[in-house]
Design an enzyme around this catalytic site. Structure first.
Site, short mmCIF file in Angstrom:
data_model
loop_
_atom_site.label_atom_id
_atom_site.label_comp_id
_atom_site.label_asym_id
_atom_site.label_seq_id
_atom_site.Cartn_x
_atom_site.Cartn_y
_atom_site.Cartn_z
N GLN A 150 -31.28 -69.38 65.29
CA GLN A 150 -31.60 -68.22 66.11
C GLN A 150 -31.74 -66.97 65.23
OE1 GLN A 150 -29.61 -70.82 67.72
NE2 GLN A 150 -31.70 -71.06 68.44
N GLY A 151 -32.83 -66.22 65.47
CA GLY A 151 -33.14 -65.06 64.65
C GLY A 151 -34.18 -65.34 63.59
N ASP A 152 -34.53 -66.61 63.39
CA ASP A 152 -35.56 -66.97 62.41
C ASP A 152 -36.93 -67.20 63.05
OD1 ASP A 152 -33.91 -66.91 60.10
OD2 ASP A 152 -33.08 -68.87 60.63
N SER A 153 -37.00 -67.21 64.38
CA SER A 153 -38.27 -67.41 65.07
C SER A 153 -39.37 -66.55 64.49
CB SER A 153 -38.14 -67.07 66.55
OG SER A 153 -37.62 -68.13 67.30
N HIS A 196 -43.82 -66.73 71.13
CA HIS A 196 -42.68 -66.52 72.02
C HIS A 196 -41.86 -65.29 71.66
CE1 HIS A 196 -40.38 -68.89 68.93
NE2 HIS A 196 -39.38 -68.11 69.32
N ASP A 202 -47.91 -71.65 69.49
CA ASP A 202 -46.86 -70.65 69.30
C ASP A 202 -47.13 -69.78 68.07
OD1 ASP A 202 -44.57 -69.22 69.75
OD2 ASP A 202 -43.19 -70.79 69.08
#
Length: 261
Positions: free
Chosen positions: A205-208, A71, A116
């Site tokens: 958020q930002g660790d994906s 993603h 993913d």
């Protein structure tokens, strides 16, 4: 539900003092906070961790290949727009290593649910940094895992300047899919959950795309997960959801070989 753990529009190709305006400084952020709820990583502690300019994390699979989340990318094909930053915990460090991408491979059949994972090929090899091995069986898919990244330290927060780390425990598929947690949303074959019932420690958020990993012997790490999604960050009964690397390891290795990595 805040599904993906990506900071949209975050660019770190050149990190000047002005460009860091949206990134928390030590004075602006709790220096003991992590990912969510941990501590700052030491320089060289996790040499395989990668920061990607689209606002995601990743892990160095080989000197020319970064493993991240599907993603985080827009599909398979030539792509020279991504900058990878490696070799530092401080994104402003003058010692940082940067590489541009030249190709992206997104998991075949990815449609926003499961599968993913993605690979980013770098324009030239990175030398002197350890790579991160993949878990090839479920033998390591339980116990306590390490998470690390430059993502938000609280739900709705911004990217961090310094790499943060934490530990989270395995949560079984049955528990994670229970009515009190994700109520059947987990794809048991593709995903693995980790976190605390009480919340408080999590990726955000930002660790994906960053790795979830654990030790297999003294000084040796193996990647068991890829940061994928979650309901908010560190909420009670909402553990982090990760791509289960052991399920996809053969496909990842085959794709990496096809890219020359």
């Amino acid at each position: 539900m805040v599904r993906w753990r990506i900071l949209v529009g975050t660019a770190i190709a050149v990190l000047t003092a002005a460009a860091m305006g949206a990134i928390a400084s030590p004075a602006a952020a709790d220096p003991t906070a992590n990912v969510v709820g941990g501590s700052r990583a030491a320089q060289g502690e996790f040499p395989f961790i990668v920061r990607l300019s689209m606002g995601c994390g990743g892990a160095l699979y080989s000197p020319t290949i970064v493993l991240t989340a599907a993603h985080c990318v827009d599909g398979t094909g030539t792509n020279t727009s991504i900058t990878a930053t490696l070799g530092v915990v401080d994104l402003q460090s003058s010692s940082r290593i940067t590489r541009k991408s030249n190709y992206v491979y997104q998991a075949p059949g990815y449609n926003g649910s499961g599968k993913d994972w993605a690979l980013i090929r770098l324009s030239s090899p990175v030398t002197g940094l350890a790579t991160l091995s993949l878990a090839t069986s479920t033998a390591y898919d339980s116990g306590t895992f390490t998470i690390a990244g430059w993502g938000a330290t609280s739900e709705g927060g911004g990217q961090q300047r310094y790499l943060r780390k934490a530990q989270v425990p395995f949560v079984s598929d049955a528990t994670c899919n229970s009515a009190s947690m994700y109520d059947g949303q987990i794809i048991a074959s593709d995903e693995i959950c980790a976190g605390y019932t009480a919340g408080g420690v999590d990726t955000c958020q930002g660790d994906s795309g960053g790795p979830m990993f654990r030790t297999v012997s003294a000084g040796a790490w193996v990647q068991v997960g890829i940061v994928s999604w979650g309901d908010g960050c560190a909420r009670p009964n909402k553990p982090g959801v990760y791509t289960q690397v052991s399920h996809f390891s053969a496909a990842i290795k085959s794709a990496a070989a096809s890219l020359g990595g």
